[in-house]
Scaffold this motif. Sequence first.
Motif, PDB file in Angstrom:
ATOM      1  N   MET A   1       0.844  -1.204   0.000  1.00  0.00           N
ATOM      2  CA  MET A   1       0.000   0.000   0.000  1.00  0.00           C
ATOM      3  C   MET A   1       0.873   1.245   0.000  1.00  0.00           C
ATOM      4  N   ILE A   2       0.619   2.160  -0.919  1.00  0.00           N
ATOM      5  CA  ILE A   2       1.450   3.360  -0.980  1.00  0.00           C
ATOM      6  C   ILE A   2       1.131   4.276   0.193  1.00  0.00           C
ATOM      7  N   PRO A   3       2.122   5.044   0.668  1.00  0.00           N
ATOM      8  CA  PRO A   3       1.930   5.829   1.887  1.00  0.00           C
ATOM      9  C   PRO A   3       1.008   7.027   1.704  1.00  0.00           C
ATOM     10  N   ALA A   4       0.299   7.361   2.781  1.00  0.00           N
ATOM     11  CA  ALA A   4      -0.492   8.598   2.828  1.00  0.00           C
ATOM     12  C   ALA A   4       0.419   9.717   3.310  1.00  0.00           C
ATOM     13  N   ILE A   5       0.460  10.807   2.577  1.00  0.00           N
ATOM     14  CA  ILE A   5       1.305  11.951   2.923  1.00  0.00           C
ATOM     15  C   ILE A   5       0.415  13.134   3.273  1.00  0.00           C
ATOM     16  N   GLY A   6       0.563  13.659   4.489  1.00  0.00           N
ATOM     17  CA  GLY A   6      -0.165  14.847   4.896  1.00  0.00           C
ATOM     18  C   GLY A   6       0.582  16.092   4.454  1.00  0.00           C
ATOM     19  N   ILE A   7      -0.076  16.937   3.665  1.00  0.00           N
ATOM     20  CA  ILE A   7       0.558  18.159   3.150  1.00  0.00           C
ATOM     21  C   ILE A   7      -0.018  19.361   3.892  1.00  0.00           C
ATOM     22  N   THR A   8       0.792  20.006   4.731  1.00  0.00           N
ATOM     23  CA  THR A   8       0.296  21.195   5.434  1.00  0.00           C
ATOM     24  C   THR A   8       0.363  22.399   4.499  1.00  0.00           C
ATOM     25  N   CYS A  33       2.216   8.071  -3.841  1.00  0.00           N
ATOM     26  CA  CYS A  33       1.669   8.380  -2.516  1.00  0.00           C
ATOM     27  C   CYS A  33       0.193   8.734  -2.622  1.00  0.00           C
ATOM     28  N   ARG A  34      -0.441   8.817  -1.452  1.00  0.00           N
ATOM     29  CA  ARG A  34      -1.828   9.275  -1.348  1.00  0.00           C
ATOM     30  C   ARG A  34      -1.814  10.637  -0.653  1.00  0.00           C
ATOM     31  N   PRO A  35      -1.776  11.728  -1.413  1.00  0.00           N
ATOM     32  CA  PRO A  35      -1.646  13.061  -0.813  1.00  0.00           C
ATOM     33  C   PRO A  35      -2.944  13.554  -0.180  1.00  0.00           C
ATOM     34  N   ILE A  36      -2.828  14.103   1.030  1.00  0.00           N
ATOM     35  CA  ILE A  36      -3.985  14.672   1.728  1.00  0.00           C
ATOM     36  C   ILE A  36      -3.565  16.040   2.261  1.00  0.00           C
ATOM     37  N   VAL A  37      -4.205  17.086   1.771  1.00  0.00           N
ATOM     38  CA  VAL A  37      -3.875  18.438   2.216  1.00  0.00           C
ATOM     39  C   VAL A  37      -4.544  18.718   3.556  1.00  0.00           C
ATOM     40  N   ILE A  38      -3.779  19.303   4.479  1.00  0.00           N
ATOM     41  CA  ILE A  38      -4.311  19.725   5.768  1.00  0.00           C
ATOM     42  C   ILE A  38      -4.278  21.249   5.756  1.00  0.00           C
ATOM     43  N   GLY A  39      -5.454  21.856   5.632  1.00  0.00           N
ATOM     44  CA  GLY A  39      -5.478  23.303   5.470  1.00  0.00           C
ATOM     45  C   GLY A  39      -6.873  23.868   5.414  1.00  0.00           C
ATOM     46  N   ASP A  40      -7.143  24.658   4.393  1.00  0.00           N
ATOM     47  CA  ASP A  40      -8.411  25.367   4.259  1.00  0.00           C
ATOM     48  C   ASP A  40      -8.919  25.186   2.834  1.00  0.00           C
ATOM     49  N   ALA A  41     -10.068  24.542   2.679  1.00  0.00           N
ATOM     50  CA  ALA A  41     -10.577  24.187   1.355  1.00  0.00           C
ATOM     51  C   ALA A  41     -10.851  25.409   0.482  1.00  0.00           C
ATOM     52  N   LYS A  42     -11.393  26.465   1.073  1.00  0.00           N
ATOM     53  CA  LYS A  42     -11.744  27.625   0.250  1.00  0.00           C
ATOM     54  C   LYS A  42     -10.493  28.341  -0.276  1.00  0.00           C
ATOM     55  N   ILE A  43      -9.401  28.300   0.505  1.00  0.00           N
ATOM     56  CA  ILE A  43      -8.145  28.888   0.039  1.00  0.00           C
ATOM     57  C   ILE A  43      -7.557  28.052  -1.092  1.00  0.00           C
ATOM     58  N   LEU A  44      -7.670  26.738  -0.985  1.00  0.00           N
ATOM     59  CA  LEU A  44      -7.218  25.870  -2.078  1.00  0.00           C
ATOM     60  C   LEU A  44      -8.031  26.115  -3.341  1.00  0.00           C
ATOM     61  N   LYS A  45      -9.337  26.311  -3.186  1.00  0.00           N
ATOM     62  CA  LYS A  45     -10.183  26.587  -4.350  1.00  0.00           C
ATOM     63  C   LYS A  45      -9.771  27.895  -5.005  1.00  0.00           C
ATOM     64  N   ARG A  46      -9.439  28.900  -4.189  1.00  0.00           N
ATOM     65  CA  ARG A  46      -8.974  30.171  -4.748  1.00  0.00           C
ATOM     66  C   ARG A  46      -7.660  29.969  -5.498  1.00  0.00           C
ATOM     67  N   ALA A  47      -6.754  29.170  -4.908  1.00  0.00           N
ATOM     68  CA  ALA A  47      -5.469  28.901  -5.560  1.00  0.00           C
ATOM     69  C   ALA A  47      -5.660  28.155  -6.877  1.00  0.00           C
ATOM     70  N   ALA A  48      -6.630  27.240  -6.916  1.00  0.00           N
ATOM     71  CA  ALA A  48      -6.908  26.505  -8.149  1.00  0.00           C
ATOM     72  C   ALA A  48      -7.413  27.451  -9.240  1.00  0.00           C
ATOM     73  N   THR A  49      -8.247  28.399  -8.858  1.00  0.00           N
ATOM     74  CA  THR A  49      -8.758  29.387  -9.816  1.00  0.00           C
ATOM     75  C   THR A  49      -7.619  30.243 -10.362  1.00  0.00           C
ATOM     76  N   ILE A  50      -6.757  30.707  -9.459  1.00  0.00           N
ATOM     77  CA  ILE A  50      -5.614  31.529  -9.867  1.00  0.00           C
ATOM     78  C   ILE A  50      -4.692  30.753 -10.805  1.00  0.00           C
ATOM     79  N   SER A  51      -4.541  29.452 -10.542  1.00  0.00           N
ATOM     80  CA  SER A  51      -3.632  28.611 -11.322  1.00  0.00           C
ATOM     81  C   SER A  51      -4.268  28.050 -12.593  1.00  0.00           C
ATOM     82  N   ASP A  52      -5.502  28.444 -12.861  1.00  0.00           N
ATOM     83  CA  ASP A  52      -6.235  27.914 -14.022  1.00  0.00           C
ATOM     84  C   ASP A  52      -6.289  26.386 -13.988  1.00  0.00           C
TER      85      ASP A  52
END
Length: 330
Positions: A1-8, A33-52
């Motif tokens: 099983m590939i490792p889960a990585i927590g991304i702060t 790996c299995r990446p899991i972001v630990i943070g704020d979903a709305k900020i990630l959504k804003r970053a996704a919009t900025i990054s197209d």
Amino acid sequence: MIPAIGITMGDAAGIGPEVIIKALEEPEIYEICRPIVIGDAKILKRAATISDSKVVIHTIEDTEEAKSQHGIIDCINLDLLPEDIVFGEVSAVAGDAAYQFIEKAITLAKARKIQAICTAPLNKEALVKGGHDFSGHTEILATLTETADYSMMLSSPKLKVIHLTTHVGLKKAIDLINPERTHTVIELADKALKRAGYKEPSIAVCGINPHAGENGLFGEGEEEEKLVPAIREAQAQGINVSGPHPADTVFFRAVRGDFDIVVACYHDQGHVPIKVLGLEEGVNITVGLNHGIIRTSVDHGTAFDIAGKNIADNRSMVAALQSAAELAPK
């Protein structure tokens, strides 16, 4: 099983959210790996919009809910930030949130719900303004894991460096170096590289003074007092270590292949050669944390000057995730 990585997520006013989005657009990350972001979903959504970016942010409460699928970014949403936080400005709210993301990651790692932690950059001024008086990630991680003996390792494709001291002034750094600390860091380097697959890693210790003191010509005998006893003790244990070597040549020799890792005496002595070789591919690794916790990080800061402009480079984050996956227990 590939490792889960927590991304702060790091400091939301910087480039952390953006480089996370860009790194997790790479399909090969999901192969290792299995990446899991630990943070704020709305900020990630804003970053996704900025990054197209077309990625979907999947909000979860526990790692078991993660989809671990390319195109979907799993996020443990702590919801600590306003949606309109200003890019490039020091913020107590962002500093406090960055700390809490790390605290949550440590909790998950102790519970074995993630196998490693990968951190996006935080801002030290914001961290202190947010009520957390630490000089950086390494010191936070050591405190939260109750670890006394740890060190910062920097890794790039051509060079690895581990430090005796980091975020202190030069005069204090020299005062802090002693044979016990030197021996501890040599052992940490040896164990870390063996874990990564090196059978008998070759370790070089930097001198403190120019030309490693030149047999007492420069300095006040710091090499003989603070470094040599530890090197001899480690050699007696069978560790392949040598030095002290002059700092003006040892990094060249390491890049050439003479050594697998260099022990630097203070912050800039180790950081400068790594960053000259390429800031984009450098990875920051915390070595020796209790509970067997692996932590890697980008080797750059929050870059407030380019935050929110869609020009941040994701290569150091990709390299950090690759290192986390490599070092994580399987």
